[in-house]
Enzyme design. Structure first.
Site, short mmCIF file in Angstrom:
data_model
loop_
_atom_site.label_atom_id
_atom_site.label_comp_id
_atom_site.label_asym_id
_atom_site.label_seq_id
_atom_site.Cartn_x
_atom_site.Cartn_y
_atom_site.Cartn_z
CG HIS A 150 -8.74 -2.67 -2.23
ND1 HIS A 150 -9.64 -1.71 -3.02
CD2 HIS A 150 -8.50 -1.99 -1.20
CE1 HIS A 150 -9.84 -0.80 -1.96
NE2 HIS A 150 -9.12 -0.97 -1.11
CG HIS B 243 -6.73 -2.69 3.24
ND1 HIS B 243 -6.02 -1.55 3.04
CD2 HIS B 243 -7.81 -2.46 2.60
CE1 HIS B 243 -6.62 -0.58 2.36
NE2 HIS B 243 -7.84 -1.15 2.23
CG ASP C 144 -2.14 0.97 1.01
OD1 ASP C 144 -3.27 0.49 1.13
OD2 ASP C 144 -1.71 2.32 1.20
P1 DGP Z 1 -9.57 1.79 0.62
O1 DGP Z 1 -10.02 3.00 1.77
O2 DGP Z 1 -9.90 0.59 1.15
O3 DGP Z 1 -10.29 1.97 -0.91
O4 DGP Z 1 -8.07 1.72 0.43
C1 DGP Z 1 -7.38 1.90 -0.74
C2 DGP Z 1 -6.07 1.98 -0.32
O5 DGP Z 1 -5.24 2.02 -1.68
C3 DGP Z 1 -5.33 3.16 0.67
O6 DGP Z 1 -4.83 2.44 1.52
C4 DGP Z 1 -4.09 3.66 -0.23
C5 DGP Z 1 -4.05 2.67 -1.34
N1 DGP Z 1 -3.67 3.26 -2.78
C6 DGP Z 1 -4.15 4.07 -3.53
N2 DGP Z 1 -3.55 4.39 -4.57
C7 DGP Z 1 -2.52 3.62 -4.75
C8 DGP Z 1 -1.50 3.39 -5.58
O7 DGP Z 1 -1.48 4.09 -6.65
N3 DGP Z 1 -0.55 2.33 -5.45
C9 DGP Z 1 -0.78 1.89 -4.25
N4 DGP Z 1 0.42 0.93 -4.01
N5 DGP Z 1 -1.54 2.18 -3.29
C10 DGP Z 1 -2.65 2.80 -3.72
#
Ligand code: DGP
Length: 116
Positions: free
Chosen positions: A101, A103, A31
């Site tokens: 997704h 976590h 993340d």
């Molecule tokens: P949610 O709130 O469950 O939709 O979490 C989305 C997560 O995705 C957040 O913890 C940050 C992560 N995230 C968003 N954009 C990117 C990205 O471009 N790359 C990565 N590795 N993570 C991302």
């Protein structure tokens, strides 16, 4: 693949990510905004906007997500200390990215889930 979906682009390798695992069904990467020392996203390669769109027909993918999360938890050293595997669905859960997704979060004490 959904054209404007950032996670579809990560799956396709069109934007960079710290990828830890990928097979024909799922992809796992770190993340970008970690909330704990271990914070990995495990996602289905095929686009669905949230887990609410998944069901019996996705049993193989969902099973793979759990298996990969368990494997990564071992690799990252949090299998025994403990971790959370969670999925935000919709606005009340704070879902920001609308590609399903999960976590995988661990590496510190995460605290109780408090009743309000
Ligand atoms: P949610 O709130 O469950 O939709 O979490 C989305 C997560 O995705 C957040 O913890 C940050 C992560 N995230 C968003 N954009 C990117 C990205 O471009 N790359 C990565 N590795 N993570 C991302």
């Amino acid at each position: 693949m959904a054209t404007d979906c950032i996670f579809c682009k990560i799956v396709a390798g069109e934007i960079p990510s710290d990828k830890l695992y990928q097979d024909e069904l799922v992809t796992a990467f770190r993340d970008i905004r970690p909330v704990a020392p271990v914070h990995i996203l495990v996602i289905p390669n095929a686009h669905s906007s949230s887990v609410t769109e998944m069901g019996d027909g996705d049993a193989a993918t969902l099973g793979r997500i759990v298996a990969v999360a368990n494997q990564l938890a071992k690799q990252e050293g949090v299998s025994k200390s403990g971790f959370r595997l969670l999925c935000n669905a919709g606005p009340d859960a704070g879902q920001v990215v609308y590609h399903t997704h999960f976590h995988l979060i661990g590496g510190r004490e995460l605290g109780p889930m408090v009743a309000r």
